[in-house]
Design a protein around this motif. Structure first.
Motif, short mmCIF file in Angstrom:
data_model
loop_
_atom_site.label_atom_id
_atom_site.label_comp_id
_atom_site.label_asym_id
_atom_site.label_seq_id
_atom_site.Cartn_x
_atom_site.Cartn_y
_atom_site.Cartn_z
N ALA A 1 5.78 13.58 7.80
CA ALA A 1 6.64 11.94 8.15
C ALA A 1 5.43 11.80 9.42
O ALA A 1 5.24 9.89 8.83
N GLU A 2 5.04 12.30 10.36
CA GLU A 2 4.65 12.19 11.25
C GLU A 2 3.17 11.27 10.84
O GLU A 2 2.52 10.11 11.61
N MET A 3 1.94 11.95 9.75
CA MET A 3 0.82 12.13 9.39
C MET A 3 1.02 10.49 9.31
O MET A 3 -0.05 9.84 8.91
N THR A 4 1.51 10.61 7.84
CA THR A 4 2.24 9.16 7.29
C THR A 4 2.16 7.73 8.28
O THR A 4 1.90 7.45 8.37
N LEU A 5 2.90 8.05 9.15
CA LEU A 5 2.86 6.40 10.18
C LEU A 5 1.48 7.19 11.19
O LEU A 5 1.50 5.61 11.11
N ALA A 6 1.12 7.65 11.08
CA ALA A 6 0.39 8.08 12.19
C ALA A 6 -0.85 7.07 11.70
O ALA A 6 -1.95 6.46 11.88
N ILE A 7 -1.28 7.99 10.39
CA ILE A 7 -2.17 6.90 9.18
C ILE A 7 -1.84 5.05 9.29
O ILE A 7 -3.10 4.56 8.73
N CYS A 8 -1.05 4.91 8.75
CA CYS A 8 -0.54 3.56 8.22
C CYS A 8 -0.09 2.78 9.98
O CYS A 8 -0.05 1.20 9.92
N ALA A 9 0.17 3.40 11.02
CA ALA A 9 -0.31 2.65 12.12
C ALA A 9 -1.16 1.66 12.29
O ALA A 9 -2.29 1.87 12.15
N VAL A 10 -0.77 0.10 13.05
CA VAL A 10 -1.53 -0.44 13.54
C VAL A 10 -2.58 -0.15 14.68
O VAL A 10 -1.88 1.22 15.51
N PRO A 11 -3.75 0.29 14.36
CA PRO A 11 -4.68 1.53 15.18
C PRO A 11 -5.07 -0.26 16.94
O PRO A 11 -4.83 -0.97 17.02
N PRO A 12 -5.00 1.03 17.95
CA PRO A 12 -5.36 0.33 19.04
C PRO A 12 -6.39 -0.45 19.84
O PRO A 12 -6.78 0.08 18.76
N ALA A 13 -5.97 -1.67 20.35
CA ALA A 13 -7.00 -2.54 20.16
C ALA A 13 -8.31 -2.07 20.72
O ALA A 13 -7.57 -1.07 21.87
N SER A 14 -9.05 -2.38 20.35
CA SER A 14 -10.55 -1.13 21.52
C SER A 14 -10.69 -2.18 23.15
O SER A 14 -10.45 -3.61 22.71
N PRO A 15 -11.33 -1.86 24.35
CA PRO A 15 -11.23 -1.79 24.82
C PRO A 15 -12.07 -3.54 24.47
O PRO A 15 -13.14 -2.76 24.67
N GLN A 16 -11.82 -4.22 25.41
CA GLN A 16 -13.24 -5.32 25.05
C GLN A 16 -13.92 -5.38 26.06
O GLN A 16 -13.94 -4.17 27.84
N GLN A 17 -15.93 -5.01 25.92
CA GLN A 17 -16.50 -5.23 27.02
C GLN A 17 -17.40 -5.72 26.93
O GLN A 17 -17.47 -6.89 27.04
N ASP A 18 -17.80 -5.93 28.83
CA ASP A 18 -18.37 -7.58 29.50
C ASP A 18 -19.61 -7.61 29.55
O ASP A 18 -20.32 -6.07 29.02
#
Length: 179
Positions: free
Chosen positions: A162-179
């Protein structure tokens, strides 16, 4: 039928003679009901899938898709663990594509749930739902193999799956914006 499920559950390569012995009948009697090992293996798989369908249909998938996916994977794991050897026998005995055809309804349930989770923004959309569902399928089978070979404790498998499947399907965190 139960004798076939039991014997194939212990040994995916069980012969018609082995299954007849398990059932307490002669081979001729067994062949009277099933004209071939292929027919018997398919019937055993269909019986197990029907039992599994009863379990999966009872899972409430109307709420948060993450909760539904967790419940499906935990229940799916238990069903697969019970049927792993019969499934292995089916994969080596039945014609190409037949096992997937028989799994169509449970697989559709997972695909639909993933698509709903994507539409609701709780599952990632950068990977197609079909590919995510396929990955989940491989996790279930990999865990079953790991339990069978002693690399994973069966008591831990439902939570890990269950944990692996939820991790695979989770929305990835937003990438930090580069200046």
């Amino acid at each position: 039928m139960q004798a076939a499920i039991t014997r194939l559950g212990r040994n995916a390569a069980a012969s018609m003679n082995d299954i007849a012995q398990e059932a307490g009948v002669g081979r001729v009697t067994l062949y009277g009901h099933f004209p071939s090992r292929e027919a018997l293996v398919e019937a055993a798989l269909i019986r197990l899938l029907a039992r599994g369908e009863d379990v999966l249909e009872a899972i409430d998938l109307t709420g948060d898709p993450r909760d539904g996916l967790r419940s499906l994977m935990e229940s799916g794991w238990l069903l697969l663990a019970q049927a792993a050897s019969v499934l292995q026998a089916a994969q080596t005995t039945l014609p190409a594509g037949r096992v997937q055809e028989l799994h169509a309804k449970p697989e559709q349930r997972v695909h639909d749930l993933i698509r709903r989770g994507q539409n609701e923004g709780v599952f990632r959309t950068d990977i197609p739902a079909d590919l995510l569902a396929s990955a989940l399928h491989h996790i279930l089978h990999g865990a079953a193999t790991d339990v069978a070979t002693g690399r994973l404790d069966a008591a831990d498998a439902p939570r890990f799956v269950a944990e692996m499947t939820l991790a695979i399907c989770a929305v990835p965190p937003a990438s930090p914006q580069q200046d």
